[in-house]
Structures are given as structure tokens and as C-alpha cells.
Scaffold this active site. Structure first.
Site, PDB file in Angstrom:
ATOM      1  CG  HIS A  31      -2.120   0.870   1.102  1.00 16.05           C
ATOM      2  ND1 HIS A  31      -2.149   2.021   0.336  1.00 16.05           N
ATOM      3  CD2 HIS A  31      -3.357   0.793   1.666  1.00 16.05           C
ATOM      4  CE1 HIS A  31      -3.328   2.594   0.432  1.00 16.05           C
ATOM      5  NE2 HIS A  31      -4.085   1.869   1.231  1.00 16.05           N
ATOM      6  CG  ASP A  67      -9.074  -6.277 -22.055  1.00 14.83           C
ATOM      7  OD1 ASP A  67      -8.678  -7.464 -22.022  1.00 14.83           O
ATOM      8  OD2 ASP A  67      -9.631  -5.781 -23.046  1.00 14.83           O
TER       9      ASP A  67
END
Length: 443
Positions: free
Chosen positions: A163, A386
Site C-alpha cells: 500500500h 483487460d
């Protein structure tokens, strides 16, 4: 989705994937928003994809795209170091690489049910490492990726990312770049920008806003007498769906005037904060809090450049006693949430947070059962990643916990669009919450 499911996964040995070309060797400081203690863990995410791409091997395609994307995001291929005595974190851009695992699972996409949403059965099987908020980030790879081929020809992309290096928006930007390179593009559409100096504390730090630091960044707020769940009490996970009908019922319950500007997030967060606290049966005088992130992109001056992929978030927090929260009309709770959000989005607030964190030694944000921590990822774009197989059937966090949850954009089994909120609670509390939900918005 499938209530129970069991399957086995065969994993390859982990390997390091380095940038496909030589990259700069340098040291880059993280910002004072990046390196707070509360971000010293790995966020996990999953993307489920249908069969496609003319039988190409998704592991090979993603591995190559990852190596090519790391040329542009070369700090991600480095390692975090901690500078003493201030504990400042920097990234050594060494080009060592990120961890990659390919795997095969004897399960099909259809086995997960008609609607893929949290909680996902056996989600740990799709991740390289056991999931958890490990505070050990120094000297470790910053990204772990596992590509798991499914029996049906689809696959699951699982990631665990430090993070400190990126927030949700930054992570999606990196994933889109990996997807674009996997599809053969010569460079990412959005060029990455470091620019962490824009979120550094001033010298000396100047805290210009009231932050209620005792609510957001004080571990003593996690009162052990109130925040420990009953010993051995089983936890139950369930996702609640809020479509147009449920949101309309909620607006009516909150007596929102026609035309009034109340966001879906404010309404839903207030509603669930109130009902979660009631289900957990806190004492009337116990302080309960709601805390959520506000994206600083577009809200600071000078503005963060397009392509910035670091942490650009501030925590908004509101607190009441459990008794007052329980007895107040929903409309009043919505106003509290909206006020906390507006404050965190105000001019100069994020810079002031950076100053506060440095002034207080980079404290961890409060993690406690009495603090309801919410992240809205409906606009993050996880589902748009994608790799050449089209958009994901599901893209987003791998799991929720008893301390934290997410707002996720989904379609239910009828094809109706709405928001799913997965919650994890003790079994008795979950039963009480379900009764409240049915009475308030599901009738």
C-alpha cells in the site's frame, strides 16, 4: 454466488519478473502520505476472466506484459528501505523485480455462481501469500502476482501490492498498464508520474486543519474492553445488495427532500454505520466511529499531475456515542457523514495531514471494531482491467474483514445494477443486522 466451494490449486515455484529492459538505478523517497504506518501492508485483489483470446496462455501473456510495464513503473520492481532515525521510507530502484506465480485450479468460473462478489470462497488459493495486514514491507518485493488457469479456460489474476507504493487509483493505473502491454501496446496510455514531493510535509510541519487525530490516528482509541469480539464467536460474511429500490427506500427513511444533494455514498455509509453499531450492541456510552478515504486528486494545489500513482487519500472520520447513533434519525447521521467528507475534501486538508503524520511520528490509523472503516471502490475502475480477454467478470478487493468493508459496483442475478457491501460480523450480530435490513429496505 456459491455459498461453499472446495477445490485444489497447483502452483509453480515463485519467480522474480524484472523489467524487460534496463531501468534507472536510483533512490526515490515516498511521500509523507505514502509512508504512514497504516499503509505498511499488502492490499490484495482478484480479477476473474472468462475464456477467450484464441486459447493463449494467460500466465505467459500476463508475465510478458508485467515485465514490459515494469520498464515504465520501475520503482515497483525495487525495494523499500527505512531511513533512521525518522523512519522515513524510500524506494531503492534496483530492478530486482516482482514475484510471479502461475497456477492451475480444478474449478470452473461457473462454480462460483451467477454473481461473483465478496465473499469469494477459498479466495486465498488465488494469492501468492496468506492474506493479512503484515507490517513487514521493508526489503520485500512490492508486488506479488498469481495467474491461476481455471478448468473452463478462464483464469484468475490475483495480486498483493504494498500500500505504501500506490492507493486504489494508482493500483488500477498500474494494472491497466500491464493489461495494455499484455495486449501488445508499445507504452501505457497514461505515462506514470512519481511526483511524491507534492505530498511531503512542510519544514517545519504546519498543521492548519483540525483533524480529530485522537479519532483517526490514536491507537488508544481501540479500547480493549469494548473492541474485542466474544471469545471463539464465529464470524459470518455476507454481501448486501442495494439497487434502485433499496436506495429509494433509504432516501425515504432519511427524509431526504426532493432535489437535495445527498450522495449515494453518504446515504449508504450512514445507513450501514448506524445499523452495524446497533447489531454489535455496543454500550450506550461507547464511542463509535465511521472512517473512510477521500481521494485528493483534483483537490490540492498545485494539482497532482495525470499519471500520479502514489497515495493521494485522506481519512474522514465522524464519531458519536452508540446510544446517540442508535436513537438519531437517519437524516442526522447522513449529515454527520457528509460533513466529515466535506472537511476531508477541503482545500489544504491533505497537506495538513502530511504535516500531522510527520509531527506525530507517522502513526497508524485506528483499527478497532468500534471504528467502521469504509472504502468506496465503485469508481476505481478495477473491472476495466483487460489483459486481452475482455473486462473481468469480477475485479476488486479479494476480501473484507470485521474491521473494514468496501462499496462495490455489481449486477445482481436479475441483471439489475447496484452496490454490494460485504460485511463480516459475529454470527449473532449478523443475524440482528439482517433483521434490521429486512425491516428497513428489503420489505
Amino acid at each position: 454466488m456459491a455459498a461453499t466451494l472446495a477445490f485444489s490449486v497447483m502452483r509453480s515455484a515463485p519467480e522474480l519478473v524484472a523489467p524487460s529492459r534496463a531501468t534507472p538505478v536510483e533512490v526515490r523517497p515516498l511521500s509523507d502520505i505514502d509512508d504512514q504506518d497504516g499503509f505498511r501492508f499488502y492490499r490484495s485483489g482478484l480479477h476473474f476472466f472468462r475464456p477467450g483470446n484464441a486459447g493463449a496462455d494467460p500466465a505467459a501473456v500476463v508475465k510478458k506484459g508485467l515485465a514490459d510495464a515494469l520498464v515504465h513503473y520501475y520503482p515497483v520492481a525495487g525495494r523499500i528501505r527505512e531511513m533512521q532515525p525518522e523512519r522515513k521510507l524510500v524506494v531503492e530502484c534496483t530492478g530486482e523485480g516482482v514475484v510471479f506465480v502461475e497456477a492451475d485450479a480444478d474449478v470452473s468460473l461457473s462454480d462460483f455462481g451467477d454473481v461473483l462478489c465478496l465473499p469469494i470462497p477459498c479466495y486465498q488459493e488465488f494469492l501468492c501469500n496468506p492474506d493479512g495486514n503484515s507490517a513487514v514491507v521493508v526489503g520485500r518485493p512490492l508486488l506479488f502476482v498469481q495467474v491461476t488457469r481455471l478448468r473452463c479456460g478462464g483464469f484468475v489474476f490475483g495480486l498483493q501490492i504494498c500500500h505504501n507504493i500506490a492507493d486504489a487509483a494508482g493500483t488500477v493505473q498500474l494494472l491497466r498498464a500491464i493489461g495494455e502491454m499484455s495486449r501488445g501496446m508499445p507504452a501505457p496510455t497514461v505515462a506514470p508520474v512519481w511526483a511524491r514531493e507534492l505530498l511531503m510535509a512542510r519544514s517545519p510541519p504546519v498543521v492548519t486543519h483540525q483533524h480529530h487525530a485522537h479519532l483517526a490516528y490514536d491507537e488508544t482509541a481501540a479500547d480493549g474492553n469494548h473492541d474485542v469480539l466474544g471469545s471463539g464467536e464465529p464470524l459470518v460474511q455476507r454481501a448486501f445488495f442495494f439497487g434502485p429500490k433499496e436506495m429509494s427506500a433509504m432516501r425515504e427513511l432519511a427524509a431526504v427532500p426532493a432535489g437535495a444533494r445527498v450522495s449515494r455514498f453518504e446515504l449508504l455509509t450512514a445507513f450501514l454505520w448506524q445499523r452495524r453499531a446497533a447489531a454489535l450492541e455496543f454500550g450506550a456510552d461507547d464511542e463509535v466511529r465511521v472512517m473512510f478515504t477521500v481521494n485528493a486528486r483534483g483537490r490540492i494545489s498545485p494539482p497532482l499531475p495525470a499519471g500520479f500513482y502514489g497515495n493521494a487519500v485522506a481519512y474522514a472520520v465522524a464519531a458519536w456515542t452508540a446510544g446517540r447513533l442508535r436513537e438519531s434519525p437517519l437524516g442526522e447521521v447522513v449529515k454527520m457523514v457528509a460533513a466529515a467528507k466535506a472537511k476531508a475534501a477541503s482545500d489544504g486538508y491533505v497537506q495538513s495531514v502530511a504535516d500531522l503524520l510527520v509531527q506525530r511520528g507517522r502513526p497508524r490509523f485506528v483499527r478497532a471494531v468500534r471504528t467502521y472503516l469504509v472504502s468506496d471502490v465503485t469508481r476505481a475502475g478495477f473491472e476495466s482491467v483487460d489483459f486481452g480477454w475482455g473486462e473481468a467478470v469480477y475485479g476488486g478487493p479479494a476480501a473484507s474483514t470485521v474491521l473494514a468493508t468496501f462499496h462495490l459496483r455489481v449486477k445482481n442475478s436479475s441483471g439489475e445494477e447496484g452496490i454490494a457491501v460485504p460485511l463480516c460480523l459475529p454470527a449473532a450480530a449478523m443475524e440482528r443486522l439482517e433483521l434490521h435490513m429486512h425491516a428497513d429496505v428489503e420489505t
